[in-house]
Design a protein around this motif. Structure first.
Motif, PDB file in Angstrom:
ATOM      1  N   ILE A  21       1.160  -0.941  -0.197  1.00  0.00           N
ATOM      2  CA  ILE A  21      -0.086   0.311   0.089  1.00  0.00           C
ATOM      3  C   ILE A  21       0.500   1.454  -0.185  1.00  0.00           C
ATOM      4  CG2 ILE A  21      -1.503   1.474   1.021  1.00  0.00           C
ATOM      5  CD1 ILE A  21      -2.622  -1.599   2.374  1.00  0.00           C
ATOM      6  N   THR A  22       0.679   1.897  -0.423  1.00  0.00           N
ATOM      7  CA  THR A  22       1.527   3.085  -0.864  1.00  0.00           C
ATOM      8  C   THR A  22       1.193   4.304  -1.297  1.00  0.00           C
ATOM      9  OG1 THR A  22       3.180   2.139  -2.580  1.00  0.00           O
ATOM     10  CG2 THR A  22       3.722   4.246  -2.428  1.00  0.00           C
ATOM     11  N   ASN A  23       1.052   5.350  -0.496  1.00  0.00           N
ATOM     12  CA  ASN A  23       1.407   7.172  -0.921  1.00  0.00           C
ATOM     13  C   ASN A  23       2.021   7.596  -2.265  1.00  0.00           C
ATOM     14  OD1 ASN A  23      -0.101   7.243   1.088  1.00  0.00           O
ATOM     15  ND2 ASN A  23       1.031   8.388   2.519  1.00  0.00           N
ATOM     16  N   CYS A  24       1.123   7.708  -2.883  1.00  0.00           N
ATOM     17  CA  CYS A  24       1.591   8.466  -4.096  1.00  0.00           C
ATOM     18  C   CYS A  24       1.756   9.736  -4.054  1.00  0.00           C
ATOM     19  CB  CYS A  24       1.227   7.969  -5.565  1.00  0.00           C
ATOM     20  SG  CYS A  24       2.055   8.376  -7.174  1.00  0.00           S
ATOM     21  N   HIS A  25       2.714  10.667  -4.162  1.00  0.00           N
ATOM     22  CA  HIS A  25       3.125  12.177  -4.760  1.00  0.00           C
ATOM     23  C   HIS A  25       3.235  12.383  -5.929  1.00  0.00           C
ATOM     24  CE1 HIS A  25       3.265  12.826  -0.461  1.00  0.00           C
ATOM     25  NE2 HIS A  25       3.896  11.190  -0.187  1.00  0.00           N
ATOM     26  N   CYS A  29      -1.394  11.556 -10.038  1.00  0.00           N
ATOM     27  CA  CYS A  29      -1.909  10.858  -8.694  1.00  0.00           C
ATOM     28  C   CYS A  29      -2.816  12.258  -8.096  1.00  0.00           C
ATOM     29  CB  CYS A  29      -1.393   9.964  -7.553  1.00  0.00           C
ATOM     30  SG  CYS A  29      -1.150   8.464  -8.392  1.00  0.00           S
ATOM     31  N   THR A  39      -3.633   7.070  -2.321  1.00  0.00           N
ATOM     32  CA  THR A  39      -2.838   6.081  -1.274  1.00  0.00           C
ATOM     33  C   THR A  39      -3.619   4.728  -2.270  1.00  0.00           C
ATOM     34  OG1 THR A  39      -2.783   6.907   0.414  1.00  0.00           O
ATOM     35  CG2 THR A  39      -3.324   4.888   0.387  1.00  0.00           C
ATOM     36  N   TYR A  40      -3.548   4.018  -2.875  1.00  0.00           N
ATOM     37  CA  TYR A  40      -3.513   2.697  -3.268  1.00  0.00           C
ATOM     38  C   TYR A  40      -2.754   1.973  -2.474  1.00  0.00           C
ATOM     39  CZ  TYR A  40      -4.359   5.996  -7.724  1.00  0.00           C
ATOM     40  OH  TYR A  40      -4.565   6.552  -8.646  1.00  0.00           O
ATOM     41  N   VAL A 104       0.164   2.162   5.010  1.00  0.00           N
ATOM     42  CA  VAL A 104       0.144   2.441   3.511  1.00  0.00           C
ATOM     43  C   VAL A 104       2.296   1.793   4.561  1.00  0.00           C
ATOM     44  CG1 VAL A 104       1.321   4.359   3.103  1.00  0.00           C
ATOM     45  CG2 VAL A 104      -0.895   4.096   3.895  1.00  0.00           C
ATOM     46  N   SER A 107       6.339   5.578   0.679  1.00  0.00           N
ATOM     47  CA  SER A 107       5.679   7.002  -0.146  1.00  0.00           C
ATOM     48  C   SER A 107       6.761   7.296  -1.167  1.00  0.00           C
ATOM     49  CB  SER A 107       5.728   8.602   0.558  1.00  0.00           C
ATOM     50  OG  SER A 107       4.534   7.766   1.664  1.00  0.00           O
ATOM     51  N   GLU A 125      10.489   6.949   2.537  1.00  0.00           N
ATOM     52  CA  GLU A 125      10.031   7.611   1.150  1.00  0.00           C
ATOM     53  C   GLU A 125      10.871   7.696   0.379  1.00  0.00           C
ATOM     54  OE1 GLU A 125       9.324  11.552   3.085  1.00  0.00           O
ATOM     55  OE2 GLU A 125       8.045  11.270   3.542  1.00  0.00           O
TER      56      GLU A 125
END
Length: 133
Positions: A21-25, A29, A39-40, A104, A107, A125
């Motif tokens: 599970i990832t936060n993508c910046h 996105c 967050t995917y 999560v 990132s 990160e």
């Protein structure tokens, strides 16, 4: 875990998220979600089922490498899929009706993170997309 779009017309079920599970910046996105990051959770297709409303999905080719799916009625961002990874989807965690099965993991594309976002140093990160994905 069950999930749905904002209007409730599209429903799905996920058995588990794997591998992450990832936060993508990244900019795409952020635009797709209208937020600082998305967050995917990656899910293997064998662990995913559309329950109803799949005909309401609109698929948008956001780049030469990915497509994004959203509800044609309410506009909810539901997933993205890397075009060469036909066996998995990345589900927008915010569309879950249940709590995700895990936290999560990391990132990514932090080099694109807006200056107004607070850093969360409790997870790894990466400045771009890691090679191991």
């Amino acid at each position: 875990m069950f999930g749905s779009c904002l209007c409730g017309e599209i429903n799905y079920e996920v058995d588990c998220f794997s591998p992450e599970i990832t936060n993508c910046h990244c900019g795409m996105c952020r635009k797709f979600h209208g937020a600082a990051f998305a967050t995917y959770g990656k899910v293997q297709l064998k662990d995913f089922r559309w329950l109803e409303g799949q005909k309401l999905l609109t698929i948008y080719p956001s780049s030469s490498n990915a497509v994004r799916g959203f509800c044609s009625l309410c506009g909810s961002s539901l997933y993205y899929q890397i075009t060469h990874q036909k066996n998995q989807l990345s589900i927008a965690i915010g569309t879950l009706d249940d709590e995700p099965s895990r936290a999560v993991d990391n990132s990514i594309f932090c080099s694109s993170k807006p200056k107004w976002v607070q850093q969360n140093s409790s997870i790894p990160e990466y400045p771009e997309y890691p090679e191991w994905n």
